[in-house]
Design a protein around this motif. Structure first.
Motif: not given
Length: 526
Positions: A197, A199, A210, A213-214, A218
């Motif tokens: 993702v 990150a 955050d 959430k990914r 995702e």
């Protein structure tokens, strides 16, 4: 059955049984297990040998010793319990170790047994509240008159300073134990998911949200399904890893800040901490079973690739036996640990109590009149901290489970296969860091991360409860309301009302005043 100690305290202990039974039925998750689903898991040894340091007549007498503790470990059959066999050869004892389940199951089973008049020779204390009631009822033997007989234990545990946290009303009731690592939980994250993702490892609660959430939305595992969650853990207190960084905690923790004794739930940023935790829930990134999950169910989910970030014990993920299972599901899975999140009040993640009373051993008062058994128990305690005895209880049988090379313990393949249960015999604890790194070298990075992690230090174990205060009721009420705040079942703007309810109905003010008085008397503050 031995009834003399019980007859003096039957009414008190029957009340305790009812109280524990009610507490176990009111868990926040509603997942409490019924005691009749648990079976007592016990083993004993029976090999003859000479007892050390005893007269000839006493050496011929094998002494039965009954140990009881709370855990969910599966004990081996009697014929395979090499620890009992080795202890018998060394000390000439007929030892029984009974395992009565973990958590509230243990507290209920132990109190049921004691209430029937069958007091174990030695047993593991389930809580501060139950310990005080056992001591006040006259069921426990004071070790104060026998310090010379357990001097090796005192020295091992830290000398005279080790006596204070084990003393109650001027008497040493709890067996001193060496301070260890009382929190194995660390932050762990799927590195392969981070790469997927695009990150980075989070460093703050906001960044963690955050990333979560990914991981949730995702498709980090690339299977084209919405079947992953960003954050998981065993129970509501998993969120303490976030709340601690705001200066508070989700429990009735006693802390010291600026030379002042305080309560963690009264810290000024508690509402902001709860709002941050609620944002994880509101964002749909938290495993929906988090409140009900335990260590075993969380481990299964991490192995199956259902969540990509957790605050969870390193022992449940990084041991070879579990990492092999992770890789069997997905050979490309890569779990890495990181050194926590930094919030408004620093980098503290996970609580660590200065003196955790639960988990300490006590001896039945009825043993005191049996000089032979009493002294054989002292022999057992001293043996557990000797070089030979400590190696046995930490690593198994020399030549079979480990060898000594250049003064260091070197495990054999059999250590990981046959020694999973032996930690229950470590009555006086162990040198935790050395032990963990020796037994689980594959988890060295995770072990050191946990050992050096900046924890949120509490002093709960140093506080003797005021008479009449039912801390288990107070703790249940706190836990229930923390769940409500975080999951939106009660507005966080009612937090001040919640604190007032604690004072009005659960003697919270009295508890805090007792903590302030006692910690000053013990010179934790000036």
């Amino acid at each position: 059955m031995r009834k003399s100690g019980f007859q003096k305290a039957a009414g008190l202990l029957l009340s305790l049984c009812v109280m524990v039974s009610l507490a176990s039925g009111c868990t926040s998750s509603g997942q409490g297990k019924k005691q009749n689903d648990k079976k007592e898991n016990s083993v004993s040894a029976s090999t003859s040998s000479d007892s050390r340091g005893k007269g000839a007549s006493e050496a011929k007498k094998k002494v039965k010793i009954d140990l009881v503790m709370g855990d969910n470990v599966v004990m081996p059959e009697e014929k395979d319990n090499f620890i009992n066999q080795e202890l018998d050869k060394a000390l000439h004892v007929d030892l029984t170790m009974s395992i009565l389940g973990g958590g509230t199951d243990y507290a209920t089973a132990l109190n049921t047994r004691i209430s029937s008049g069958d007091v174990p020779d030695m047993f593991y204390v389930p809580s501060q509240q139950s310990f005080q009631q056992y001591a006040d009822s006259g069921l426990l033997m004071s070790l104060t008159p026998y310090l010379d007989k357990i001097q090796p234990v005192v020295d091992w545990a830290g000398g005279k300073e080790s006596l204070t946290p084990n003393t109650y009303k001027g008497e040493l009731y709890r067996v001193p134990k060496k301070p260890g690592i009382d929190n194995y939980k660390i932050w762990s994250i799927r590195k392969d998911w981070l790469d997927a993702v695009k990150a980075q490892i989070p460093t703050t609660p906001e960044e963690a949200l955050d990333v979560a959430k990914r991981f949730t939305f995702e498709d980090p595992d690339g299977n084209g399904k919405k079947d992953t969650y960003g954050f998981a853990g065993p129970g509501i207190n998993t969120f303490d890893a976030i709340v601690n960084s705001y200066g508070g905690s989700l429990k009735s923790d006693i802390i010291i800040k600026g030379n002042e004794v305080m309560a963690s739930i009264l810290q000024p940023d508690m509402k902001a901490a709860l709002e941050m935790c609620k944002s994880f829930v509101d964002g749909g990134v938290v495993d929906p079973d988090l409140v009900a999950d335990d260590n075993n169910s969380v481990r299964d989910k991490l192995i199956q690739g259902m969540s990509g970030m957790t605050f969870y014990t390193w022992a449940g993920l990084y041991k070879q036996i579990y990492m092999d299972q992770v890789l069997a599901v997905n050979p490309k899975a890569e779990w890495v640990c990181f050194n926590g999140l930094e919030g408004p009040h620093g980098h503290k993640n996970g609580t660590s109590d200065i003196d955790n009373v639960a988990g300490r051993w006590v001896i039945s008062k009825e043993i005191e009149s049996d000089e032979v058994k009493r002294d054989r128990i002292f022999d057992l305690l001293n043996y557990t901290v000797s070089g030979e005895g400590l190696n046995l209880l930490c690593y198994g049988v020399e030549g079979r489970h480990f060898n000594i090379e250049d003064g260091k313990v070197v495990p054999t393949e059999l250590m990981s296969r046959e020694c999973d249960y032996i930690y229950v015999y470590q009555i006086c604890n162990r040198d935790d860091l050395t032990y963990c790194e020796t037994k689980f070298p594959e988890a060295k990075t995770a072990i050191e991360t946990g050992f050096h992690m900046d924890r949120y230090h509490t002093y709960n174990g140093e506080v003797d409860l005021p008479e009449g205060l039912h801390k288990s009721d107070m703790d249940n009420y706190i836990s229930d309301n923390m769940i409500k705040f975080i999951y939106g079942k009660r507005p966080i703007n009612e937090y001040d009302d919640f604190i007032k309810e604690l004072s009005d109905s659960f003697q919270f003010d009295e508890y805090l005043k007792a903590a302030q008085t006692q910690l000053k008397e013990k010179e934790y503050i000036k």
